[in-house]
Design an enzyme around this catalytic site. Structure first.
Site, short mmCIF file in Angstrom:
data_model
loop_
_atom_site.label_atom_id
_atom_site.label_comp_id
_atom_site.label_asym_id
_atom_site.label_seq_id
_atom_site.Cartn_x
_atom_site.Cartn_y
_atom_site.Cartn_z
N CYS A 1 43.21 43.25 38.89
CA CYS A 1 42.54 41.99 38.77
C CYS A 1 41.38 41.90 37.55
O CYS A 1 41.78 40.49 36.92
CB CYS A 1 41.21 42.73 40.23
N LYS B 1 52.11 42.92 42.84
CA LYS B 1 50.84 43.27 42.59
C LYS B 1 51.52 45.17 42.10
O LYS B 1 52.62 45.49 42.57
CB LYS B 1 50.02 43.77 43.31
N HIS C 1 34.29 41.35 39.60
CA HIS C 1 35.29 41.68 38.53
C HIS C 1 34.99 42.23 37.47
O HIS C 1 36.26 43.29 36.48
CB HIS C 1 36.39 42.48 39.67
N HIS D 1 42.64 39.24 49.71
CA HIS D 1 42.19 40.35 48.84
C HIS D 1 42.36 41.35 50.48
O HIS D 1 41.41 41.25 51.21
CB HIS D 1 41.19 41.11 48.44
N ASP E 1 44.94 35.60 40.76
CA ASP E 1 44.77 37.07 39.73
C ASP E 1 46.27 37.21 39.76
O ASP E 1 46.24 37.92 38.37
CB ASP E 1 43.63 37.40 40.14
N ASN E 2 46.82 37.58 40.94
CA ASN E 2 47.83 38.50 40.30
C ASN E 2 48.63 38.36 41.84
O ASN E 2 48.52 37.54 42.56
CB ASN E 2 47.63 40.01 40.28
N ASP F 1 42.58 35.54 45.40
CA ASP F 1 43.03 37.69 45.24
C ASP F 1 44.45 37.46 46.08
O ASP F 1 44.43 37.68 47.16
CB ASP F 1 41.28 37.70 45.06
N ASP F 2 45.28 38.43 44.88
CA ASP F 2 46.34 39.44 45.95
C ASP F 2 47.30 37.76 46.39
O ASP F 2 47.76 38.50 47.05
CB ASP F 2 46.77 39.90 46.43
N LYS G 1 33.93 37.19 43.66
CA LYS G 1 34.19 38.33 43.26
C LYS G 1 34.43 38.27 41.79
O LYS G 1 35.21 37.28 40.92
CB LYS G 1 35.62 38.66 43.88
N ARG H 1 41.22 38.88 35.16
CA ARG H 1 39.94 38.00 35.55
C ARG H 1 39.65 37.40 33.83
O ARG H 1 39.19 36.41 33.44
CB ARG H 1 39.10 38.55 36.10
N SER I 1 35.94 44.64 43.61
CA SER I 1 37.27 44.42 44.67
C SER I 1 35.65 44.60 46.26
O SER I 1 35.53 45.79 46.57
CB SER I 1 38.16 44.64 44.69
#
Length: 501
Positions: free
Chosen positions: A71, A304, A127, A231, A283-284, A31-32, A125, A75, A152
């Site tokens: 996010c 991001k 989301h 994240h 994810d990003n 994540d992130d 997660k 996903r 999140s």
């Protein structure tokens, strides 16, 4: 036949025998996480020995993309093989009280694999919505079991929560005026707020039990681990806190890597490591506004929230001993390609819908070229009016629109944080092989033929795109925020339950 030929033939036969039974799948989703955050992708102080091991013994992707720089839409695309604009997971992300979620008529990779008898589980997660009475939870979308936070972990007040031992409070305030983040098991709240210090231990135990039971019952399995790491706010338990030279972000990343290591250990102990495809990506891009707590995009521009490379180009690794030979691929690939690839390897039928993903088995098993020629970059708030902001075709990327993001503030590059929407006619054009940082615009007439080809690819794609109804535009209702004590007052303060993990 010489010795080398005999060895090659033996290796081929061994790999084919390993694939005679359906492979298991483990999908790891950070994540992130920025392109430059892992040790195996060049970061000098990140400690990621297990991911580095996968990269050294597996296939490392240099040109792997997600479909959004935030996010929820990313996903949705990962699980469905379809751009988020088709499923309606736009603009932005879902919240605890969102009325919408991933539509139930979308087919997830878990549902595809269940059709072939796979056991399926998710930890971490989600989301992609909670909804009324858990309408959109993973257990309604093809997963047999779920342990995790359904959105999140910054989408709830965190300033009084403990993120590092012995009692170091979480850095920042996160979202206010909503319930604290719940830990759910299937569709029931197990703990609220979640105990961050024990969370990864619970995930490791969940993964180990799931894999062990599936192997014991002789079921092929699919484990999806969308981590909360890295994240904001970062957290880590006692085994990892203070252990990384990179500080809180590094500790968080190291704990994620530790969970990956425990999954690998279970696969080895149960004897299925050689029949399991492990795929890792994120994810990003990194949330640069958090500075040293926000990740690093390496050579890539911005992060991001943007359609620059740093927002949507991610580290990716595929590992399958005996089937995937170690190496590095520059083949163009996307998170959209996960569903059709897993379906092909499992012998499962594809959903009868417009898919945007392509099969990656030629890349994975033969180090061959990709079936994909283009990547389409949507902003976080896509619309039919502006359509895609950028297109990558082979080595070239054309920006039709650019816009910075609050998520990518704090860098010296003003393009990352400049919020006005800029239209480019002619488009900005970069050769990403020679210039991955998007520094040098190819603005001379000699590149007109490339821009014409990209324009034709763009128009062909846009003609196929049908925007689904926006699930996020359906709004929010505080009554839908998950609460361990239904109908208690005053909400959100009364939603507080403690239990051992």
């Amino acid at each position: 036949m010489d010795l080398r030929s005999v060895i090659a033939l033996f290796a081929l036969i061994t790999a084919q025998c390993a694939r005679a039974s359906p492979p298991n799948f483990v999908l790891l989703f950070a994540d992130d996480l920025g392109y430059g955050d892992l040790g195996c992708f060049g970061h000098p102080s990140s400690l990621t020995p297990n991911l580095d091991r996968l990269a050294a013994r597996g296939l490392r992707f240099t040109d792997f993309y997600v479909t959004s720089s935030v996010c929820s839409p990313s996903r949705a695309a990962l699980l469905t093989g379809r751009y988020q604009t088709r499923s309606g997971i736009y603009p932005g992300v879902l919240y605890p009280g969102s009325k919408g979620g991933l539509p139930l008529n979308e087919t997830t990779v878990a549902e595809v694999l269940k059709s072939k008898g796979y056991a399926t589980a998710i930890m971490g997660k989600w989301h992609l919505g909670v909804g009324l009475n858990g309408t959109y939870l993973p257990t309604r979308q093809g997963f047999d079991s779920y342990l995790g936070i359904p959105y999140s972990h910054d989408q709830g007040p965190c300033q009084n929560l403990t993120c590092f031992p012995p009692d170091v409070k979480c850095y920042g305030f996160c979202d206010q005026g909503v319930v604290t983040v719940p830990l759910m098991f299937n569709e029931n709240i197990k703990q609220q707020p979640a105990d961050f210090l024990q969370l990864e231990k619970a995930y490791s135990e969940f993964a180990s039990q799931f894999i062990s039971v599936a192997v014991q019952n002789k079921h092929p399995f699919f484990l999806y681990y969308p981590s909360h790491h890295t994240h904001y706010p970062q957290y880590a338990g006692a085994d990892y806190a203070g252990k990384s030279p990179r500080g809180p972000f590094g500790d968080s990343l190291m704990e994620f890597d530790g969970t990956v290591g425990k999954i690998l250990q279970t696969l080895e102990e149960t004897g299925v490591i050689n029949n399991t495809l492990i795929f890792f990506t994120g994810d990003n891009g990194p949330e640069l506004m958090r500075k040293s707590r926000g990740g690093n995009a390496g050579l890539m521009k911005c992060g991001k929230g943007t359609t620059y490379e740093g927002g949507m180009r991610e580290p990716a690794i595929a590992y399958w001993p005996g089937s995937i030979q170690p190496g590095v691929t520059r083949a163009l690939a996307s998170s959209l390609d996960i569903l059709p690839t897993f379906a092909k390897l499992a012998g499962a039928a594809l959903p009868d819908v417009q898919l945007d993903g392509v099969d990656m088995t030629n890349i994975l098993l033969n180090h061959g070229p990709s079936e994909r020629q283009a990547i389409f970059y949507y902003p976080t708030n896509p619309s039919e009016k502006y359509s895609v902001f950028a297109v990558r075709w082979t080595n070239f990327k054309a920006h039709y629109y650019t816009q910075g993001a609050i998520h990518s503030q704090s860098t010296p590059d003003s393009n990352c944080s400049s919020l006005p929407l800029l239209h480019h006619d002619p488009p900005l054009l970069y050769n990403l092989e020679a210039d991955p940082s998007e520094y040098y615009n190819l603005n001379s007439a000699e590149w007109d033929s490339v821009l014409k080809q990209i324009q034709a690819v763009k128009e062909h794609f846009e003609a196929s795109m049908v925007f689904g109804e926006s699930e996020i535009a359906k709004g929010r209702d505080s009554a839908l925020e998950p609460c361990c004590i239904p109908n208690c007052t005053p909400k959100p303060e009364c939603c507080h339950c403690t239990s051992a993990l």
